[in-house]
Write a protein that holds these residues in place. Structure first.
Motif, PDB file in Angstrom:
ATOM      1  N   SER A  97      -8.738 -20.303  -0.196  1.00  0.00           N
ATOM      2  CA  SER A  97      -8.487 -21.134  -1.371  1.00  0.00           C
ATOM      3  C   SER A  97      -9.547 -22.221  -1.490  1.00  0.00           C
ATOM      4  O   SER A  97     -10.219 -22.560  -0.513  1.00  0.00           O
ATOM      5  N   THR A  98      -9.694 -22.758  -2.685  1.00  0.00           N
ATOM      6  CA  THR A  98     -10.694 -23.798  -2.920  1.00  0.00           C
ATOM      7  C   THR A  98     -10.251 -25.108  -2.275  1.00  0.00           C
ATOM      8  O   THR A  98      -9.173 -25.619  -2.581  1.00  0.00           O
ATOM      9  N   SER A 108     -10.262 -29.243  -1.244  1.00  0.00           N
ATOM     10  CA  SER A 108     -10.437 -30.483  -2.002  1.00  0.00           C
ATOM     11  C   SER A 108     -10.595 -31.639  -1.026  1.00  0.00           C
ATOM     12  O   SER A 108     -10.082 -31.601   0.101  1.00  0.00           O
ATOM     13  N   TYR A 153     -17.542 -24.402   1.453  1.00  0.00           N
ATOM     14  CA  TYR A 153     -16.456 -23.671   0.798  1.00  0.00           C
ATOM     15  C   TYR A 153     -16.318 -22.281   1.436  1.00  0.00           C
ATOM     16  O   TYR A 153     -17.317 -21.659   1.831  1.00  0.00           O
ATOM     17  N   ALA A 173     -13.913 -18.660  -2.355  1.00  0.00           N
ATOM     18  CA  ALA A 173     -13.885 -19.842  -3.212  1.00  0.00           C
ATOM     19  C   ALA A 173     -15.216 -19.999  -3.935  1.00  0.00           C
ATOM     20  O   ALA A 173     -15.255 -20.333  -5.125  1.00  0.00           O
ATOM     21  N   LYS A 174     -16.311 -19.754  -3.229  1.00  0.00           N
ATOM     22  CA  LYS A 174     -17.626 -19.815  -3.870  1.00  0.00           C
ATOM     23  C   LYS A 174     -17.773 -18.734  -4.925  1.00  0.00           C
ATOM     24  O   LYS A 174     -18.245 -18.992  -6.048  1.00  0.00           O
ATOM     25  N   ARG A 194     -15.839 -19.623  -7.997  1.00  0.00           N
ATOM     26  CA  ARG A 194     -16.518 -20.670  -8.764  1.00  0.00           C
ATOM     27  C   ARG A 194     -17.698 -20.098  -9.555  1.00  0.00           C
ATOM     28  O   ARG A 194     -17.853 -20.356 -10.743  1.00  0.00           O
TER      29      ARG A 194
END
Length: 463
Positions: free
Chosen positions: A255-256, A258, A347, A351-352, A355
């Motif tokens: 997952s991304t 934060s 990341y 996730a990359k 994006r």
């Protein structure tokens, strides 16, 4: 003595031409043909709308720069004012709402954006962007803004048209249905094209339905990879398939991430303050921005004020064009020290890829070139749909819409191929429900119609 007449080479009987060996796609081709045909006929209207609105959205980036040039650009000055003074100027002109984020001028001649949330008359998930001249502090205007790319009213309207036809959550079903089936139709088209004999693929010198088929197939082959990519990336933020993809990424630890916005140290809860309608908490915006710059966060950046007394400022890069800048830091409002860092390089792989995929899908990753490529694909899809319906008409010999593809494709497949296909369809149908549910309905209706035809003695089979 008579002799038998000699036979010349020209008169010699020709050996019969051997029949072409069956293709490895032969058992699968009737099923793919039937699925491609019916999916094209039934889903094409949704794809046509998605392609037309996607074409408009790809061009909206350049249109936005022209329409809102006054708000977005200013004459280049000698020296920029401190960001705190620019925010004060914005709040003097627009004291309503709360400062939710600040985007300092990213380049010479560009305005600073101060985003206000909770402004009366602004949608709940939108903000009011106040545009400030960074050299003079003069407010150039205010416009409603949406999303992480800072879409202004024109692009926002087109974006919502493409996403949900301005029908809200219910309207999103149309775009998810289109994205769910686009890769199936494109992949099926590739199988059909490469399973045809080479002599039947040409366009030059043909006419009628064969010419239409040649144009349809040639353009489809060149654009198929792009269609499959757009379908996959579109599903990543769809309602149902997108939720399943997020769950899968989370279960895989992909997952991304934060940055942590918790204010650190013994000063947490003392130096900061709750949101008061401005962005001047603790040490102030100038020192917060300076701390982020010291950690290597270059333009463009966005500053998010603390959400409460126990939170830190978050400063993050917002460049979605290549190379991407997505680093972020959290800064304690009491001390101005960085309490957490997050680098895009750290990341997880998925996730990359997510994006990059989303940014390529929306036309921001490679700027104008990216947007032109999207417009080309959208135009190609519109042409393919038109040619597809024309072939259907021509299949009916020009008097009415064409005959359907005969049944019997499932019965002709060997079990070793049929069972894995059914298993794959079941798995895909679970993860992509707007593919699985319509496909299950199609199979059920097809079986019922076939049984009715059988009872009437008129069942037909694919050839």
């Amino acid at each position: 003595m008579s002799t038998a007449p000699s036979t010349t080479t020209a008169e010699a009987p020709h050996e019969p031409t051997p029949a072409p060996s069956p293709s490895r796609w032969a058992p699968l081709r009737p099923l793919v043909l039937r699925l491609h045909f019916y999916a094209g006929v039934l889903v094409a209207p949704f794809l046509l709308v998605a392609a037309a609105t996607g074409f408009l959205y790809a061009g909206a980036f350049q249109a936005e720069r022209l329409v809102y040039a006054h708000e977005l650009t200013v004459p280049v000055g000698d020296r920029e004012l401190p960001i705190s003074q620019q925010v004060t100027a914005a709040r003097t002109a627009h004291p309503e709402g709360t400062v939710s984020a600040v985007r300092p001028s990213p380049e010479a001649g560009a305005t600073t954006r101060v985003m206000l949330s909770g402004v009366k008359g602004t949608a709940a998930d939108h903000t009011l962007a106040v545009f400030v001249d960074p050299y003079t502090g003069k407010v150039r205007g205010a416009l409603e803004q949406y999303g992480s790319t800072g879409a202004l009213p024109l692009r926002t309207w087109i974006d919502e048209l493409h996403r949900d036809l301005h029908l809200g959550q219910t309207g999103r079903l149309y775009s998810e249905l289109a994205a769910s089936w686009l890769w199936v139709i494109a992949g099926g088209g590739l199988v059909l094209w490469f399973s045809r004999r080479r002599a039947l693929r040409k366009v030059r010198g043909t006419s009628g339905r064969r010419r239409t088929l040649g144009l349809h197939g040639t353009v489809g082959v060149w654009a198929a990879v792009g269609f499959i990519f757009l379908s996959a990336t579109g599903l990543t933020w769809s309602t149902y398939a997108g939720a399943n993809i997020d769950q899968l990424r989370t279960s895989l630890g992909q997952s991304t991430p934060s940055v942590s916005a918790a204010a650190g140290g013994e000063h947490a809860g003392h130096g900061g303050s709750t949101a008061t309608g401005d962005a001047q908490h603790g040490v102030g915006l100038d020192k917060i921005l300076a701390a982020a710059r010291a950690k290597g966060l270059g333009n463009p950046v966005e500053i998010v004020p603390p959400a409460d007394a126990n939170s830190a400022y978050v400063v993050r890069q917002v460049q979605r064009s290549w190379p991407e800048k997505q680093d972020a830091v959290a800064v304690d409002p009491a001390t101005g020290k960085v309490t957490d860092e997050l680098r895009f390089a750290d990341y997880p792989l998925l996730a990359k890829l997510t994006r990059w995929g989303i940014d390529l899908h929306t036309g921001v990753l490679f700027g104008l070139v990216n947007q032109l490529a999207l417009m080309l694909h959208a135009g190609s899809l519109i042409l393919l749909i038109v040619w597809g319906y024309r072939m259907w008409w021509q299949r009916g010999r020009g008097s009415s819409f064409g005959r359907p593809i005969p049944r019997g494709a499932w019965a002709q497949m060997p079990p070793l191929l049929l069972v894995p296909c059914l298993a794959a369809i079941a798995v895909l149908g679970y993860f992509v429900p707007l593919l699985g549910i319509p496909l299950a309905a199609f199979i059920a209706v097809d079986v019922v119609l076939g049984e009715i035809a059988h009872r009437r003695g008129s069942r037909t089979y694919a050839k």
